[in-house]
Design a protein around this motif. Structure first.
Motif, PDB file in Angstrom:
ATOM      1  N   TYR A 144      -2.194 -22.563   8.222  1.00  0.00           N
ATOM      2  CA  TYR A 144      -0.811 -22.255   8.605  1.00  0.00           C
ATOM      3  C   TYR A 144      -0.416 -20.834   8.211  1.00  0.00           C
ATOM      4  N   SER A 145      -1.030 -20.296   7.151  1.00  0.00           N
ATOM      5  CA  SER A 145      -0.661 -18.964   6.671  1.00  0.00           C
ATOM      6  C   SER A 145      -0.947 -17.881   7.713  1.00  0.00           C
ATOM      7  N   ILE A 146      -1.867 -18.164   8.644  1.00  0.00           N
ATOM      8  CA  ILE A 146      -2.153 -17.192   9.700  1.00  0.00           C
ATOM      9  C   ILE A 146      -0.921 -16.964  10.556  1.00  0.00           C
ATOM     10  N   LEU A 147      -0.134 -18.010  10.777  1.00  0.00           N
ATOM     11  CA  LEU A 147       1.082 -17.885  11.579  1.00  0.00           C
ATOM     12  C   LEU A 147       2.104 -16.974  10.910  1.00  0.00           C
ATOM     13  N   LEU A 148       2.002 -16.850   9.579  1.00  0.00           N
ATOM     14  CA  LEU A 148       2.965 -16.032   8.844  1.00  0.00           C
ATOM     15  C   LEU A 148       2.514 -14.586   8.698  1.00  0.00           C
ATOM     16  N   ARG A 149       1.221 -14.337   8.752  1.00  0.00           N
ATOM     17  CA  ARG A 149       0.723 -13.023   8.358  1.00  0.00           C
ATOM     18  C   ARG A 149       0.131 -12.194   9.498  1.00  0.00           C
ATOM     19  N   VAL A 150      -0.287 -12.839  10.569  1.00  0.00           N
ATOM     20  CA  VAL A 150      -0.807 -12.091  11.718  1.00  0.00           C
ATOM     21  C   VAL A 150       0.355 -11.667  12.605  1.00  0.00           C
ATOM     22  N   LYS A 151       0.335 -10.393  13.029  1.00  0.00           N
ATOM     23  CA  LYS A 151       1.405  -9.843  13.851  1.00  0.00           C
ATOM     24  C   LYS A 151       0.821  -9.045  15.006  1.00  0.00           C
ATOM     25  N   GLY A 152       1.717  -8.602  15.875  1.00  0.00           N
ATOM     26  CA  GLY A 152       1.297  -7.784  16.998  1.00  0.00           C
ATOM     27  C   GLY A 152       0.802  -6.428  16.551  1.00  0.00           C
ATOM     28  N   PRO A 153       0.104  -5.692  17.408  1.00  0.00           N
ATOM     29  CA  PRO A 153      -0.504  -4.409  17.025  1.00  0.00           C
ATOM     30  C   PRO A 153       0.503  -3.305  16.759  1.00  0.00           C
ATOM     31  N   THR A 154       1.736  -3.468  17.169  1.00  0.00           N
ATOM     32  CA  THR A 154       2.726  -2.394  16.999  1.00  0.00           C
ATOM     33  C   THR A 154       3.588  -2.582  15.772  1.00  0.00           C
ATOM     34  N   ARG A 155       3.259  -3.594  14.958  1.00  0.00           N
ATOM     35  CA  ARG A 155       4.113  -3.892  13.817  1.00  0.00           C
ATOM     36  C   ARG A 155       3.561  -3.329  12.512  1.00  0.00           C
ATOM     37  N   ILE A 156       2.812  -2.233  12.550  1.00  0.00           N
ATOM     38  CA  ILE A 156       2.226  -1.654  11.332  1.00  0.00           C
ATOM     39  C   ILE A 156       3.224  -0.670  10.732  1.00  0.00           C
ATOM     40  N   LYS A 157       3.761  -1.012   9.561  1.00  0.00           N
ATOM     41  CA  LYS A 157       4.811  -0.201   8.971  1.00  0.00           C
ATOM     42  C   LYS A 157       4.406   0.481   7.670  1.00  0.00           C
ATOM     43  N   ILE A 159       1.219   0.629   4.211  1.00  0.00           N
ATOM     44  CA  ILE A 159      -0.208   0.522   3.898  1.00  0.00           C
ATOM     45  C   ILE A 159      -0.632  -0.903   3.579  1.00  0.00           C
ATOM     46  N   THR A 160       0.328  -1.823   3.395  1.00  0.00           N
ATOM     47  CA  THR A 160      -0.074  -3.207   3.148  1.00  0.00           C
ATOM     48  C   THR A 160      -0.486  -3.899   4.426  1.00  0.00           C
ATOM     49  N   GLU A 161      -0.245  -3.243   5.575  1.00  0.00           N
ATOM     50  CA  GLU A 161      -0.656  -3.812   6.852  1.00  0.00           C
ATOM     51  C   GLU A 161      -1.814  -2.994   7.419  1.00  0.00           C
ATOM     52  N   ARG A 162      -2.843  -3.701   7.889  1.00  0.00           N
ATOM     53  CA  ARG A 162      -4.017  -3.020   8.409  1.00  0.00           C
ATOM     54  C   ARG A 162      -4.277  -3.501   9.821  1.00  0.00           C
ATOM     55  N   ASN A 163      -4.464  -2.596  10.727  1.00  0.00           N
ATOM     56  CA  ASN A 163      -4.776  -2.947  12.107  1.00  0.00           C
ATOM     57  C   ASN A 163      -6.286  -3.041  12.288  1.00  0.00           C
ATOM     58  N   ASP A 164      -6.941  -3.902  11.471  1.00  0.00           N
ATOM     59  CA  ASP A 164      -8.386  -4.020  11.550  1.00  0.00           C
ATOM     60  C   ASP A 164      -8.805  -5.181  12.440  1.00  0.00           C
ATOM     61  N   LEU A 165      -7.861  -5.714  13.212  1.00  0.00           N
ATOM     62  CA  LEU A 165      -8.163  -6.783  14.133  1.00  0.00           C
ATOM     63  C   LEU A 165      -8.214  -6.269  15.566  1.00  0.00           C
ATOM     64  N   ILE A 166      -8.157  -4.953  15.741  1.00  0.00           N
ATOM     65  CA  ILE A 166      -8.206  -4.232  17.010  1.00  0.00           C
ATOM     66  C   ILE A 166      -6.961  -4.470  17.843  1.00  0.00           C
ATOM     67  N   TYR A 167      -6.732  -5.698  18.252  1.00  0.00           N
ATOM     68  CA  TYR A 167      -5.605  -5.969  19.141  1.00  0.00           C
ATOM     69  C   TYR A 167      -4.438  -6.657  18.430  1.00  0.00           C
ATOM     70  N   CYS A 168      -4.548  -6.845  17.136  1.00  0.00           N
ATOM     71  CA  CYS A 168      -3.464  -7.415  16.331  1.00  0.00           C
ATOM     72  C   CYS A 168      -3.514  -6.779  14.944  1.00  0.00           C
ATOM     73  N   SER A 169      -2.512  -7.064  14.135  1.00  0.00           N
ATOM     74  CA  SER A 169      -2.493  -6.580  12.759  1.00  0.00           C
ATOM     75  C   SER A 169      -2.199  -7.749  11.834  1.00  0.00           C
ATOM     76  N   ALA A 170      -2.427  -7.530  10.540  1.00  0.00           N
ATOM     77  CA  ALA A 170      -2.204  -8.598   9.569  1.00  0.00           C
ATOM     78  C   ALA A 170      -1.757  -8.001   8.247  1.00  0.00           C
ATOM     79  N   THR A 171      -0.874  -8.694   7.560  1.00  0.00           N
ATOM     80  CA  THR A 171      -0.427  -8.274   6.237  1.00  0.00           C
ATOM     81  C   THR A 171      -1.365  -8.858   5.190  1.00  0.00           C
ATOM     82  N   PHE A 172      -1.591  -8.095   4.115  1.00  0.00           N
ATOM     83  CA  PHE A 172      -2.529  -8.515   3.085  1.00  0.00           C
ATOM     84  C   PHE A 172      -1.914  -8.347   1.699  1.00  0.00           C
ATOM     85  N   ASP A 173      -2.065  -9.375   0.900  1.00  0.00           N
ATOM     86  CA  ASP A 173      -1.781  -9.302  -0.528  1.00  0.00           C
ATOM     87  C   ASP A 173      -3.117  -9.562  -1.226  1.00  0.00           C
ATOM     88  N   ILE A 174      -3.695  -8.508  -1.809  1.00  0.00           N
ATOM     89  CA  ILE A 174      -5.090  -8.579  -2.272  1.00  0.00           C
ATOM     90  C   ILE A 174      -5.317  -9.721  -3.256  1.00  0.00           C
TER      91      ILE A 174
END
Length: 315
Positions: A144-157, A159-174
């Protein structure tokens, strides 16, 4: 759009189309036989579920990956990215667990009558439905956490967000990611892979002893035909070996990618490896399982009889 992108895009198109074709054939065959044909084996019900979730893996990853490889990176919005990644992770987990249950149940079926597993043999067919139901609920909940953390490619604001999914982005808490990846995601996968390794060794040992006994009884110059149960076991061993190989390679690559910002070709290679088992597994069943050809001939004969009985309708 470069030549490399075009070649990569067509590679994903071929891989996805080839895999969906094979899985859809098995899915349609088993479903049709379930309603009009002879009684299916318990293994056939599991192979039907495996073909279905493999199609989900291919469609949820292959189509977006193809589009991204062709240079269209902004074709999904937030909702699309969430659904695509969520569905892919759920289907991938279901494929792993179904293969694990397939391996474990066949090892129990092959076990000697005097073994401690003998009492469980008769319960396996009744446990397939509850197993699939629990697996779906477990994986729908755990990811379920994927629904909260994966976002569209234009939502990179930041350094905690990385566009390493090519067509999407995701937030990371190490710190949270390490705990979640190890204890929630990785341990169940490692547990299932361990079961598959153990049951594969058990099945291989049983088949080897059976082969030695048959060779002793019939003589070294005679090669008796394998029983349907033996061929089904060989099919499962091939599926499990193939799954473990592709899963191990993909896991090593994914771990390497987690250590730093991955390059695009690594992401594409990871996606390609993740799709190899869903693509190859139906054709392993088609080639090595004689029951598939029997079901196909039965269905062909039924269609032929139906056409002969109603020539005007089908002319």
């Amino acid at each position: 759009m470069t030549l490399n992108n075009i070649v990569l895009g067509f590679l994903f198109v071929f891989q996805t189309g080839f895999g969906v074709l094979g899985n859809s054939f098995l899915l349609g065959l088993y479903t049709t036989i379930f309603f009009i044909g002879p009684r299916l084996r318990p293994i056939d019900l599991l192979l039907t579920h495996l073909a279905f979730v493999n199609n989900l893996v291919l469609l949820s990853k292959g189509i977006p990956q193809t589009t991204a490889a062709l240079g269209f990176n902004n074709f999904l919005d937030d909702v699309g990215c969430k659904l695509v990644f969520y569905l892919h992770r759920v289907a991938r987990g279901l494929s792993l667990w179904t293969t694990c249950f397939l391996s474990g149940s066949q090892a129990i079926i092959l076990s000697p009558r005097h073994s401690r597993w003998a009492k469980i043999k008769a319960r396996i067919p009744k446990g397939i439905g509850p197993f699939c139901f629990l697996c779906w609920n477990f994986h729908l909940l755990i990811y379920y956490s994927i629904l909260l953390r994966v976002k569209g490619p234009t939502r990179i604001k930041n350094i905690t967000e990385r566009n390493d999914l090519i067509y999407c982005s995701a937030t990371f808490d190490i710190s949270y990611d390490v705990i979640q990846s190890v204890f929630i995601f990785s341990l169940p996968d490692v547990f299932c892979v361990g079961i598959m390794v153990a049951t594969s060794r058990c099945m291989f040992s049983i088949l080897y002893k059976h082969h030695q006994t048959v060779q002793y009884v019939h003589g070294n110059n005679v090669t008796p035909r394998s029983s349907p149960e033996t061929r089904a076991t060989q099919t499962i061993l091939a599926l499990v070996s193939m799954f473990i190989s592709f899963y191990s390679l993909n896991s090593i690559l994914a771990l390497y990618m987690q250590l730093g910002k991955p390059k695009s070709w690594l992401i594409h290679m990871s996606a390609f490896l993740a799709a190899c088992f869903p693509v190859c597994s139906p054709f392993v069943s088609i080639v090595s399982d004689s029951q598939v050809s029997k079901y196909s001939m039965f269905l062909f004969d039924r269609i032929k009889l139906l056409v002969q009985q109603n020539p005007e309708k089908y002319s």
